[in-house]
Enzyme design. Sequence first.
Site, PDB file in Angstrom:
ATOM      1  N   CYS B  87       0.979  -1.023  -0.031  1.00 47.26           N
ATOM      2  CA  CYS B  87       0.053  -0.129  -0.039  1.00 47.26           C
ATOM      3  C   CYS B  87       0.755   1.411  -0.012  1.00 47.26           C
ATOM      4  O   CYS B  87       1.485   1.478  -1.066  1.00 47.26           O
ATOM      5  CB  CYS B  87      -1.082  -0.108   1.179  1.00 47.26           C
ATOM      6  SG  CYS B  87      -2.431   1.097   1.169  1.00 47.26           S
ATOM      7  N   HIS B 204      -3.519  -5.533   1.179  1.00 46.66           N
ATOM      8  CA  HIS B 204      -3.026  -5.923   2.483  1.00 46.66           C
ATOM      9  C   HIS B 204      -3.015  -7.307   2.464  1.00 46.66           C
ATOM     10  O   HIS B 204      -4.109  -7.834   3.243  1.00 46.66           O
ATOM     11  CB  HIS B 204      -3.860  -5.135   3.266  1.00 46.66           C
ATOM     12  CG  HIS B 204      -3.602  -3.663   3.247  1.00 46.66           C
ATOM     13  ND1 HIS B 204      -2.353  -2.937   3.800  1.00 46.66           N
ATOM     14  CD2 HIS B 204      -4.385  -2.676   2.633  1.00 46.66           C
ATOM     15  CE1 HIS B 204      -2.606  -1.851   3.577  1.00 46.66           C
ATOM     16  NE2 HIS B 204      -3.679  -1.476   2.720  1.00 46.66           N
ATOM     17  N   GLU B 206      -1.428  -8.828   4.860  1.00 45.58           N
ATOM     18  CA  GLU B 206      -1.313  -8.937   6.100  1.00 45.58           C
ATOM     19  C   GLU B 206      -2.406  -8.772   6.943  1.00 45.58           C
ATOM     20  O   GLU B 206      -2.580  -9.057   8.143  1.00 45.58           O
ATOM     21  CB  GLU B 206      -0.239  -7.673   6.580  1.00 45.58           C
ATOM     22  CG  GLU B 206      -0.919  -6.446   6.778  1.00 45.58           C
ATOM     23  CD  GLU B 206      -1.084  -5.629   5.465  1.00 45.58           C
ATOM     24  OE1 GLU B 206      -0.669  -6.292   4.353  1.00 45.58           O
ATOM     25  OE2 GLU B 206      -1.005  -4.450   5.716  1.00 45.58           O
TER      26      GLU B 206
END
Lengths: 80, 233
Positions: B87, B204, B206
Amino acid sequence: MKARVIVTLKSGILDPQGKAIEGALRSLGIAGVVSVRQGKVFDIEIAEGDRAVAEARLKEAAEKLLANTVIENYDVKVMG
Amino acid sequence: MKAAVVVFPGINRECDMARALKLASGREPAMVWHAETALPAGIDIVVLPGGFSYGDYLRCGAIAARAPIMDAVRAFAAKGGLVLGVCNGFQILCEAGLLPGVLMRNARLKFICRNVYLRVERSDTPFTRGYNAGQVICVPTAHGEGNYVADAGTVARLEGEGRVIFRYTAPDGARAPEWNFNGATNAIAGIINERGNVLGMMPHPENHVEAAMGPADGRGLFQGLAEHLDRAA
């Protein structure tokens, strides 16, 4: 010395913000607006007596930070 | 895997990133402040997390890309060290010249925060060995400037050299304009550098690493990295 650095999008780079502003100007009824491209203006005061040196330094600033030369052009104007 | 997560003022995904890295490797990553001039010794991957470094002033990632720590990150990448940018981290890598191109405003000017589908184009990179080529993963995205743009020559090179690693697609992996929600050139969601050790991606992974988060499709990226690095160590 006072200077102005103008950063504009290169032609061909899509400018959705400019497009949105263009639409808003039309809806305000401002006649004849053909297109809008948004850019940035940096007014910079630089402690340097020599015009050419100031200009060179500001070009460096534009290359290194103020503009992303992948998508933007810049113009340095030293106003004295 | 001994990871370092770089912390810039204004980022907000560093804890999510640290958690995902720890989950995959069992090790707490080092958190490195942007004003540092060196990375901790023994690090084998540097991660630039997401957020809004410097409030996205000037251009997204532009000021963070010139932070003192970035010289160390550049030197680390030049020696072949793995660098992952997610990002805002991807935007920073582009601004720092570690990856080509730039992330522009989303085509429809909206900040888009939702799950998206990504086709993993290659599985033979340290970042994607946890996936199969062609596999579609579901991961969250949250950005206003993720519209990947580069000049035609650069895009042709990226495509020709197989450096587009993630692409926005439909859940079945098909490309269609409505699934390329931010208008990115060729639906590019993530790219790798020429040497194959620097990856930038907008979504993302994560945030999808545990069942409680929904699909755990992001886990493969971190698990793959941990396996790659533990094998190398």
